[in-house]
Scaffold this motif. Structure first.
Motif, PDB file in Angstrom:
ATOM      1  N   GLN A 130      40.703  36.946  61.247  1.00 44.08           N
ATOM      2  CA  GLN A 130      39.486  36.098  60.942  1.00 44.08           C
ATOM      3  C   GLN A 130      38.164  36.545  59.833  1.00 44.08           C
ATOM      4  OE1 GLN A 130      37.514  33.387  63.306  1.00 44.08           O
ATOM      5  NE2 GLN A 130      37.946  31.286  61.796  1.00 44.08           N
ATOM      6  N   LYS A 131      37.822  37.761  60.728  1.00 45.44           N
ATOM      7  CA  LYS A 131      37.043  38.235  59.474  1.00 45.44           C
ATOM      8  C   LYS A 131      37.452  39.221  58.183  1.00 45.44           C
ATOM      9  CE  LYS A 131      33.526  37.961  62.312  1.00 45.44           C
ATOM     10  NZ  LYS A 131      32.400  37.670  62.065  1.00 45.44           N
ATOM     11  N   ILE A 132      38.888  39.497  59.037  1.00 49.66           N
ATOM     12  CA  ILE A 132      39.316  40.066  57.781  1.00 49.66           C
ATOM     13  C   ILE A 132      40.400  39.550  56.763  1.00 49.66           C
ATOM     14  CG2 ILE A 132      42.241  41.848  57.340  1.00 49.66           C
ATOM     15  CD1 ILE A 132      40.999  42.575  60.211  1.00 49.66           C
ATOM     16  N   ARG A 133      40.631  38.097  56.723  1.00 52.29           N
ATOM     17  CA  ARG A 133      41.415  37.383  56.170  1.00 52.29           C
ATOM     18  C   ARG A 133      39.637  36.743  55.130  1.00 52.29           C
ATOM     19  NH1 ARG A 133      44.619  33.896  59.411  1.00 52.29           N
ATOM     20  NH2 ARG A 133      47.023  34.858  59.362  1.00 52.29           N
ATOM     21  N   LYS A 134      38.260  37.014  55.646  1.00 56.48           N
ATOM     22  CA  LYS A 134      37.212  36.720  55.032  1.00 56.48           C
ATOM     23  C   LYS A 134      36.877  37.336  53.909  1.00 56.48           C
ATOM     24  CE  LYS A 134      32.399  35.100  55.889  1.00 56.48           C
ATOM     25  NZ  LYS A 134      31.369  35.177  56.951  1.00 56.48           N
ATOM     26  N   PHE A 135      37.367  39.073  54.673  1.00 50.84           N
ATOM     27  CA  PHE A 135      36.546  39.748  53.792  1.00 50.84           C
ATOM     28  C   PHE A 135      37.523  39.982  52.521  1.00 50.84           C
ATOM     29  CE2 PHE A 135      37.848  44.632  52.448  1.00 50.84           C
ATOM     30  CZ  PHE A 135      36.783  44.750  51.617  1.00 50.84           C
ATOM     31  N   LEU A 136      39.122  39.401  52.630  1.00 49.55           N
ATOM     32  CA  LEU A 136      39.488  39.427  51.527  1.00 49.55           C
ATOM     33  C   LEU A 136      39.628  38.547  50.513  1.00 49.55           C
ATOM     34  CD1 LEU A 136      43.085  40.977  53.599  1.00 49.55           C
ATOM     35  CD2 LEU A 136      41.793  42.092  51.667  1.00 49.55           C
ATOM     36  N   SER A 137      39.296  37.737  50.896  1.00 49.81           N
ATOM     37  CA  SER A 137      38.831  36.021  50.580  1.00 49.81           C
ATOM     38  C   SER A 137      37.514  36.732  49.680  1.00 49.81           C
ATOM     39  CB  SER A 137      38.395  34.784  51.383  1.00 49.81           C
ATOM     40  OG  SER A 137      38.042  34.124  50.861  1.00 49.81           O
ATOM     41  N   GLU A 138      36.958  37.040  50.250  1.00 51.71           N
ATOM     42  CA  GLU A 138      35.677  37.543  49.033  1.00 51.71           C
ATOM     43  C   GLU A 138      36.121  38.359  48.055  1.00 51.71           C
ATOM     44  OE1 GLU A 138      32.714  38.271  52.322  1.00 51.71           O
ATOM     45  OE2 GLU A 138      32.727  36.559  53.031  1.00 51.71           O
ATOM     46  N   GLN A 139      36.978  39.186  48.378  1.00 45.39           N
ATOM     47  CA  GLN A 139      37.187  40.484  47.409  1.00 45.39           C
ATOM     48  C   GLN A 139      37.335  40.127  46.486  1.00 45.39           C
ATOM     49  OE1 GLN A 139      36.489  43.902  47.641  1.00 45.39           O
ATOM     50  NE2 GLN A 139      34.928  43.011  49.307  1.00 45.39           N
ATOM     51  N   ARG A 192      48.826  47.588  53.071  1.00 39.75           N
ATOM     52  CA  ARG A 192      48.111  47.876  54.301  1.00 39.75           C
ATOM     53  C   ARG A 192      47.029  48.830  54.160  1.00 39.75           C
ATOM     54  NH1 ARG A 192      52.639  46.675  57.436  1.00 39.75           N
ATOM     55  NH2 ARG A 192      53.556  48.829  56.947  1.00 39.75           N
ATOM     56  N   ALA A 193      47.580  49.559  52.961  1.00 39.90           N
ATOM     57  CA  ALA A 193      47.321  50.803  52.488  1.00 39.90           C
ATOM     58  C   ALA A 193      45.975  50.769  51.816  1.00 39.90           C
ATOM     59  CB  ALA A 193      48.019  51.936  51.870  1.00 39.90           C
ATOM     60  N   THR A 194      46.343  49.449  50.758  1.00 39.99           N
ATOM     61  CA  THR A 194      44.980  48.591  49.890  1.00 39.99           C
ATOM     62  C   THR A 194      43.755  48.421  49.938  1.00 39.99           C
ATOM     63  OG1 THR A 194      47.198  48.424  48.247  1.00 39.99           O
ATOM     64  CG2 THR A 194      44.867  47.900  47.840  1.00 39.99           C
ATOM     65  N   ILE A 195      44.443  47.152  51.290  1.00 40.09           N
ATOM     66  CA  ILE A 195      43.436  46.304  52.184  1.00 40.09           C
ATOM     67  C   ILE A 195      42.453  47.847  53.022  1.00 40.09           C
ATOM     68  CG2 ILE A 195      43.285  44.565  54.459  1.00 40.09           C
ATOM     69  CD1 ILE A 195      45.412  43.501  53.329  1.00 40.09           C
ATOM     70  N   ASN A 196      43.136  48.489  53.851  1.00 36.68           N
ATOM     71  CA  ASN A 196      42.277  49.470  54.358  1.00 36.68           C
ATOM     72  C   ASN A 196      41.773  50.242  54.003  1.00 36.68           C
ATOM     73  OD1 ASN A 196      41.960  51.098  57.063  1.00 36.68           O
ATOM     74  ND2 ASN A 196      42.740  52.835  56.133  1.00 36.68           N
ATOM     75  N   GLN A 197      41.706  50.846  52.258  1.00 40.11           N
ATOM     76  CA  GLN A 197      41.138  51.553  51.873  1.00 40.11           C
ATOM     77  C   GLN A 197      39.735  50.375  51.273  1.00 40.11           C
ATOM     78  OE1 GLN A 197      42.363  52.247  48.177  1.00 40.11           O
ATOM     79  NE2 GLN A 197      40.808  54.054  47.519  1.00 40.11           N
ATOM     80  N   LYS A 198      40.265  49.896  51.122  1.00 40.01           N
ATOM     81  CA  LYS A 198      38.949  48.604  50.696  1.00 40.01           C
ATOM     82  C   LYS A 198      37.532  48.374  51.960  1.00 40.01           C
ATOM     83  CE  LYS A 198      41.230  45.579  47.149  1.00 40.01           C
ATOM     84  NZ  LYS A 198      41.647  44.415  46.688  1.00 40.01           N
ATOM     85  N   LEU A 199      38.645  48.083  52.645  1.00 40.73           N
ATOM     86  CA  LEU A 199      37.590  48.709  54.092  1.00 40.73           C
ATOM     87  C   LEU A 199      36.885  49.676  54.557  1.00 40.73           C
ATOM     88  CD1 LEU A 199      40.555  46.674  56.306  1.00 40.73           C
ATOM     89  CD2 LEU A 199      38.193  45.291  55.832  1.00 40.73           C
ATOM     90  N   VAL A 200      37.153  50.120  53.992  1.00 39.07           N
ATOM     91  CA  VAL A 200      36.663  52.131  54.079  1.00 39.07           C
ATOM     92  C   VAL A 200      35.623  51.832  53.025  1.00 39.07           C
ATOM     93  CG1 VAL A 200      36.993  54.376  54.321  1.00 39.07           C
ATOM     94  CG2 VAL A 200      38.964  52.920  54.968  1.00 39.07           C
ATOM     95  N   VAL A 201      35.602  51.449  52.214  1.00 37.69           N
ATOM     96  CA  VAL A 201      35.378  51.885  51.126  1.00 37.69           C
ATOM     97  C   VAL A 201      33.892  50.988  51.301  1.00 37.69           C
ATOM     98  CG1 VAL A 201      34.633  51.350  48.281  1.00 37.69           C
ATOM     99  CG2 VAL A 201      37.369  52.613  49.104  1.00 37.69           C
ATOM    100  N   SER A 202      33.897  49.728  51.390  1.00 38.10           N
ATOM    101  CA  SER A 202      32.978  48.660  51.638  1.00 38.10           C
ATOM    102  C   SER A 202      31.812  49.035  52.770  1.00 38.10           C
ATOM    103  CB  SER A 202      33.516  47.325  51.656  1.00 38.10           C
ATOM    104  OG  SER A 202      34.098  47.022  52.863  1.00 38.10           O
ATOM    105  N   GLY A 203      32.818  49.801  53.747  1.00 41.19           N
ATOM    106  CA  GLY A 203      32.580  49.690  54.889  1.00 41.19           C
ATOM    107  C   GLY A 203      32.456  48.699  56.113  1.00 41.19           C
ATOM    108  N   GLU A 204      33.195  47.578  55.886  1.00 43.78           N
ATOM    109  CA  GLU A 204      33.469  46.775  56.197  1.00 43.78           C
ATOM    110  C   GLU A 204      34.345  47.004  57.530  1.00 43.78           C
ATOM    111  OE1 GLU A 204      33.241  42.719  58.157  1.00 43.78           O
ATOM    112  OE2 GLU A 204      32.340  43.807  55.817  1.00 43.78           O
TER     113      GLU A 204
END
Length: 105
Positions: free
Chosen positions: A93-102, A17-29
């Motif tokens: 769905q948006k989070i999954r799409k973001f992670l898939s693109e990452q 969760r922390a890793t996903i959150n960090q990716k979301l924050v850094v990307s602006g997502e």
């Protein structure tokens, strides 16, 4: 096959969760998702329902006897329960799409 203790699983989940959150924050997502959530909750009337619930609590207990912390503690479970499933599904769905693109980049 690996078997993890409950604590190991909790630690692993928390780290993920922390890793996903960090990716979301850094990307602006994360900010985009927060804004989408805010918009959807207003559209579905969630905000108005919670506001009305707050007014009822204050009316029942009296303004002098309610602190902000008390109010937050009392409305949080109801607030979570009132989020429509469709809104939850859309965000997931948006989070999954973001992670898939990452993963692809």
């Amino acid at each position: 096959m690996f078997f993890y203790s409950i604590q190991e699983r909790k630690n692993r989940d928390a780290q993920m969760r922390a890793t996903i959150n960090q990716k979301l924050v850094v990307s602006g997502e994360r900010d985009k998702l927060k804004e989408l959530l805010r918009t959807r909750l207003i559209e579905c009337g969630w905000r108005d329902q919670l506001k009305q619930h707050c007014k009822e609590i204050v009316k029942q207990k009296g303004l002098e006897h309610v602190t902000v912390d008390d109010l937050v503690a009392e409305i949080t479970p109801k607030g979570r329960a009132l989020v429509p499933d469709q809104v939850k599904k859309e965000l997931l769905q948006k989070i999954r799409k973001f992670l898939s693109e990452q993963q692809q980049s």
